[in-house]
Design an enzyme around this catalytic site. Structure first.
Site: not given
Lengths: 369, 471
Positions: B166, B188, B455
């Site tokens: 991210k 969010e 990830s």
């Protein structure tokens, strides 16, 4: 499936008030009676409604309610009530479980409506019974996914069959709206487009040209229900739009401050908070009329009154009273709008507030002037 | 891919090396991005002559102007569409901000100083490049009795600063926000990783940060909530709807509609209105670019199969994007099947969804017959989203990428398995991709090179795991 209470005589007006409610509020202003159903043809379109009102020097009052909150039979009664007691056009929201353009009041109302299993079919069913009994055109407010799920052709046909005259899709911007507008034109449904303070000048022109029925001017950046005063920008935006088009412009979002409209069982408190809200909202409505708005849209306050009442009857009563005072604040008749109107209406309201409250023994809500 | 493939090769001239102006409305909208310079470009293999197998009805004037192979879809086109997916389905109030954002994005993509600054931060602050790690024991685990089996590599996005992929997008968007002069950032978050990444970059760049998180997610990812607050962000609980990622996204959109002039919305995935799907993909594309280079170094070739978990789809697009034009590379996405695809409690959007509009984009989504959004379920907060990025919807429809799903139970087993076999505790989201190897590997020929996007790391998931695993 909700059953709609049609026991109320369809053409009776204001069926809750126990004592007559004076509508004229000053010596200087007397307004013509609201056109009776006989005068206005059934199925009057949106543009015709505005033209009608303009010729009478009146500003359209456009309340919004969510269909199915708390159930469709209440909605049916509310539509009839609003029609006879002050509305010129009614906006009806189709409940959705992801309403991104709505604040907490209308979000809650969507949730309640969905809890009572309100969907498009049920709403259309209800409208087929109710629309022939009312004179105001209805404009449906629906998020785009609800239209896509049913296919826009089916959706628009359903609106046409039910006699709904217009459609507002808040999450469909102008750029994505061409297909819908084209299909809607075939079904005689006006697609009303939104213009906002962040809309560029060039786009304002495109929106003004493409919007049908009227142009919905969102008063400020934000979601439904939230403001203390009206954004000063609205004055300039109204001017800008009116330079480009003769189409009517209605202003919405944040016209009423729902926090002032509290639901308590104590009649005295309700009087007070209602008065405060009415004064604030009335001021805003006057201001918008002075700036040239052709219509004003009031949503959250009415939704809150209806949805949070202890009973349907109570909710309808409060809505009736609230709407009556709001419409009294809008210009009527040939008299131009000016200071006399402002002071003659507002001052008695304020005086009442300062002096104290009406006697607790009064069982119905009505306003003395 | 066989000759009957429905996917069409792009014209090689439209690779990532030079911008091509659009003829539309006199607005110059470059269709490609200058290759950021932190990845040295390996020589691209010559692409075969483009074969057109499928004509879409979206032959735009631009395509004609470029004299490109007809039927090739732009990803996205100037209107932000991937075929019929994507677009900008947002309230009018946000339209100008989206155009402004897109213009800023194109501007920075050509801005050497911006690229250099971003390059430096990705290297020194985020810790790129992330390793492409040969998972020896996992490879052994999938070796068949006759000694054959695929070779499993893990692209270690879990080793990035903050523990997930991210941060790549958060860092770039924070820099973009500064360029736009916005001082207030909203985001969010589902699992909390994007929220943490955003809070991190806001602390790094001195920006005000507000993160919207579903109340239910806040409970299951308490560690991340604490981290965000420690980093100086305000975490606002969202109680509406199902109190998960979808509702947090809706609330963030409401905030943006209200504060659009002062605020930048750092959307965490390749979902949302244009330009977000394209922008977020470009910011994560470094994953795929590094993988190409690393693959060449390690075995002198390309990966054969890419596997990634798909919630909104950002890590998957980041890995896949570089290879979408290489039709000999298989793209496999793995969604969350929750309690099972037939249970009604899952988040397998691409398998069970219908096309509709959610949070600004036309894409597959989980909805009922009326068009009401269905409440999804997954044990992993990051995959618990009823929508999916429009580009994934497009790749699915084209048949270019395949999408499978894995249940909560299978994901938990993979969580445990990879911890035990490799000493890497994967995030529950990543565990879904790793779980799919159980089904995939037996079908793969010997020595197939499989790259799984790891990830994120699983520290944030231990509380959930404790509830479900008997150790």
């Amino acid at each position: 499936m909700a059953s709609f209470d049609l026991a109320v005589a369809p053409y009776s007006c204001c069926f809750h008030v126990s004592s007559p409610k004076p509508r004229s509020h000053s010596v200087l202003m007397s307004h013509p009676p609201k056109p009776s159903l006989g005068m206005r043809a059934q199925g009057l379109g949106i543009s015709e409604t505005f033209t009608d009102l303009r010729s009478q020097g009146r500003v359209a009052f456009i309340p919004y309610i969510t269909a199915g909150d708390p159930d469709l039979s209440t909605t049916a009664k509310a539509l009839k009530l609003l029609d006879c007691c002050g509305a010129d056009i009614i906006e009806l929201g189709l409940p959705y479980n992801d309403p991104v353009l709505d604040g907490p009041v209308i979000q809650a109302s969507n949730k309640r409506a969905l809890a009572s299993k309100t969907n498009m079919e049920a709403v259309i069913s209800m409208l087929k019974e109710v629309v022939p009994q009312i004179s105001c055109p209805i404009v449906m407010f629906s998020y785009y996914n609800l239209i896509l799920a049913r296919r826009s052709e089916w959706f628009l046909s359903a609106l046409e069959d039910a006699g709904v005259k217009g459609l507002i899709v808040p999450d469909l911007p102008f750029e994505e709206s061409a297909d819908l507008r084209r299909e809607a034109a075939k079904k005689n449904v006006d697609v009303v487009l939104l213009a906002t303070p962040t809309t560029t000048k060039r786009k304002m022109k495109a929106i003004s040209d493409a919007s049908e029925g009227f142009i919905y001017l969102v008063s400020s950046a934000g979601v439904t229900g939230e403001r203390d005063t009206v954004n000063r920008q609205v004055q300039f935006l109204l001017k800008e739009i009116k330079e480009k088009t003769a189409k009517p412009v209605a202003v919405g979002f944040g016209i009423s401050k729902p926090e002032h409209v509290k639901q308590v069982s104590n009649t005295i408190d309700l009087h007070l908070s209602s008065l405060v809200s009415e004064i604030n909202t009335s001021k805003i409505l006057l201001q918008l009329s002075l700036w040239g708005a052709d219509g004003v849209i009031v949503g959250s306050a009415i939704v809150k009154l209806l949805g949070e009442a202890n009973s349907t009857e109570e909710g309808l009563k409060h809505v009736e009273s609230f709407v009556a005072s709001l419409t009294a604040a809008l210009p009527h008749g040939d008299h131009g709008l000016g200071e006399e109107h402002v002071s003659s209406f507002i001052l008695p309201q304020r005086r009442k507030l300062w002096q104290g409250l009406p006697s607790a023994s009064s069982s119905s809500l009505h306003l003395h002037h | 891919m066989a000759a009957t493939a429905t996917y069409v090769l792009r014209n090689p001239n439209l690779g990532l090396t030079k911008p091509s102006p659009s003829a539309f409305f006199g607005v110059r909208v470059p269709l490609s991005l200058e290759r950021p310079r932190w990845v040295s470009s390996a020589p691209r293999p010559a692409l075969a002559a483009a074969v057109s197998c499928r004509m879409t009805s979206e032959a735009t004037a631009v395509e004609a102007a470029e004299n490109r192979t007809p039927g090739v879809g732009l990803r996205p086109d100037p209107f932000g569409r991937f075929g019929r997916f994507g677009g900008k389905y947002v309230p009018e109030t946000l339209m100008y901000a989206l155009s402004e954002l897109e213009a800023a994005f194109w501007a920075v993509s050509k801005d050497e100083d911006f690229q250099k600054e971003l390059d430096g931060i990705l290297k020194d602050y985020v810790g790129r490049e992330s390793p492409l790690y040969f998972a020896e024991r996992l490879t052994d685990h999938y070796r068949r009795p006759n000694g054959e089996g695929p070779h499993i590599y893990l692209k270690r996005e879990d080793l990035n600063h903050t523990g997930a992929h991210k941060i790549n997008n958060a860092v770039a968007q924070a820099l973009l926000a500064k360029k736009l002069g916005k001082k207030r950032i909203i985001a969010e978050t589902g699992a909390g990783q994007h929220g943490v990444a955003t809070a991190t970059v806001c602390a790094r760049f001195g920006l005000e940060c507000i993160v919207y998180m579903g109340a239910q997610d806040m409970e299951r990812q308490a560690l991340n909530v604490f981290r965000m607050r420690l980093l100086g962000a305000e975490v606002r609980a969202v109680h509406s709807g199902t109190a998960t990622l979808k509702d947090a996204t809706s609330e963030a959109i409401r905030d943006w509609v209200t504060n659009v002039e002062t605020t930048h919305y750092i959307l965490g995935s390749v979902a949302g209105p244009h330009p977000y799907p394209m922008m977020v993909r470009e910011f994560h594309a470094v994953i795929g670019k590094e993988t190409r280079k690393q693959a060449l170094e390690k075995w002198g070739g390309k990966p054969d199969v890419l596997v990634a978990c798909v919630g909104g789809g950002s890590n998957a697009m980041g890995l896949f994007h570089e290879f979408v034009d290489d039709t000999d590379v298989r793209l496999v996405g793995v969604e969350a099947a929750g309690f099972g695809l037939d249970s009604g409690k899952h988040a397998a959007t691409l398998t069970k969804g219908e096309v509709g509009v959610l949070h600004g984009a036309m894409s597959y989504l989980l909805q009922d017959d009326d068009g009401q959004i269905i409440e999804p379920h997954s044990i992993s907060a990051g995959l618990d989203y009823p929508g999916v990025g429009p580009e994934h919807s497009y790749l699915k429809d084209l048949g270019r990428a395949e999408y499978n799903s894995v249940t909560d139970q299978e994901a938990l087993e993979a969580f445990k398995r990879v911890s035990r076999l490799e000493g890497i505790i994967p995030a529950l989201e990543t565990s879904h991709a790793l779980a799919h190897l159980e089904v995939l590997c037996p079908t793969l020929p010997d020595a197939t090179k499989v790259v799984v996007c790891c990830s994120g790391r699983g520290d944030k998931d231990v509380q959930t795991a404790i509830k479900h695993l008997q150790l």
